[in-house]
Design an enzyme around this catalytic site. Sequence first.
Site, PDB file in Angstrom:
ATOM      1  N   SER A 138       0.854  -1.201   0.000  1.00 44.30           N
ATOM      2  CA  SER A 138       0.000   0.000   0.000  1.00 44.30           C
ATOM      3  C   SER A 138       0.884   1.244   0.000  1.00 44.30           C
ATOM      4  CB  SER A 138      -0.864   0.004   1.265  1.00 44.30           C
ATOM      5  OG  SER A 138      -1.500   1.255   1.449  1.00 44.30           O
ATOM      6  N   TYR A 151      -1.616   0.021  10.812  1.00 44.18           N
ATOM      7  CA  TYR A 151      -1.879  -0.346   9.404  1.00 44.18           C
ATOM      8  C   TYR A 151      -0.674   0.025   8.541  1.00 44.18           C
ATOM      9  CZ  TYR A 151      -3.738  -0.733   4.747  1.00 44.18           C
ATOM     10  OH  TYR A 151      -3.889  -1.088   3.425  1.00 44.18           O
TER      11      TYR A 151
HETATM   12  C1  8X3 Z   1      -5.082   1.460   1.297  1.00 45.16           C
HETATM   13  C2  8X3 Z   1      -4.740   2.859   0.978  1.00 45.16           C
HETATM   14  O1  8X3 Z   1      -4.352   5.219   1.837  1.00 45.16           O
HETATM   15  O2  8X3 Z   1      -6.255   4.025   2.756  1.00 45.16           O
HETATM   16  O3  8X3 Z   1      -3.990   0.709   1.627  1.00 45.16           O
HETATM   17  O4  8X3 Z   1      -4.047   3.462   3.432  1.00 45.16           O
HETATM   18  S1  8X3 Z   1      -4.839   3.907   2.332  1.00 45.16           S
END
Ligand code: 8X3
Length: 250
Positions: A138, A151
Amino acid sequence: MEKDGYVFITGASSGIGESCARKCAAAGFNLILTARREDRLLALKKELESESVSIIVYSMDVTNHSQVESVFKAINDKEIIALINNAGLAQEKCSFEDYKWDDFQKMIDTNITGFLKVAHLAVPSIIKSKGHIVNISSIAGIEAYEGGSVYCASKAFVKMVSKSLRIDLAGTGVRVTDIAPGAVETEFSDVRFKGDTEKAKLTYQGYEPLTPEDIADSVLFCLQAPARMNVEYMLVMPTAQASATRIVKQ
Ligand code: 8X3
């Protein structure tokens, strides 16, 4: 790429994983599709078998390690020519101190430990087939953003494992690709915001987000490149997005 073997996809029941399944089937790849939701996988199998490819599905939660081991045992006689290690999720988007521990844990169990478990079990077979590992990271893996803590860190983990795999497997004929999507409209934000559809929708309002098909096309480009060519890292964002937090909305 040799098409006798199978492309193994995690998180294949929706979003980027599902689109990869569709595009791979259309390109003539046999598939092993895994995800938690078996009903969706069975429906997808039924649909994609019209492409005259072989499709095997397994209900598999990457956080359940004995389940993952059983799947790899069951496909022991199959050649895996590519892994699309896609299963991943975000939980919440809030300041570090406001996070519930269970949300951290779920992201770690899925994006780090589950991702790693699948890679570890798939790599020996991929070395044998001189195949391809495609990891879905990501933009969050290269840029920390407000409320992203674990995350973002989990996606940085994916990025670093990809690079290490690339280095460790150099000379084996195996290709390793890290595809880093920016804003893609999928169930991702519904899951992150736990069914708060208004909040989820807002994430993609005022600009044109990517579609899961855009990312699947990027994956297919890497898979179908000549064996001499390894796309190591691909950062793919909407035209309106220039960084994790710079999205120009109208
Ligand atoms: C997904 C994109 O920018 O929401 O991985 O983290 S974001």
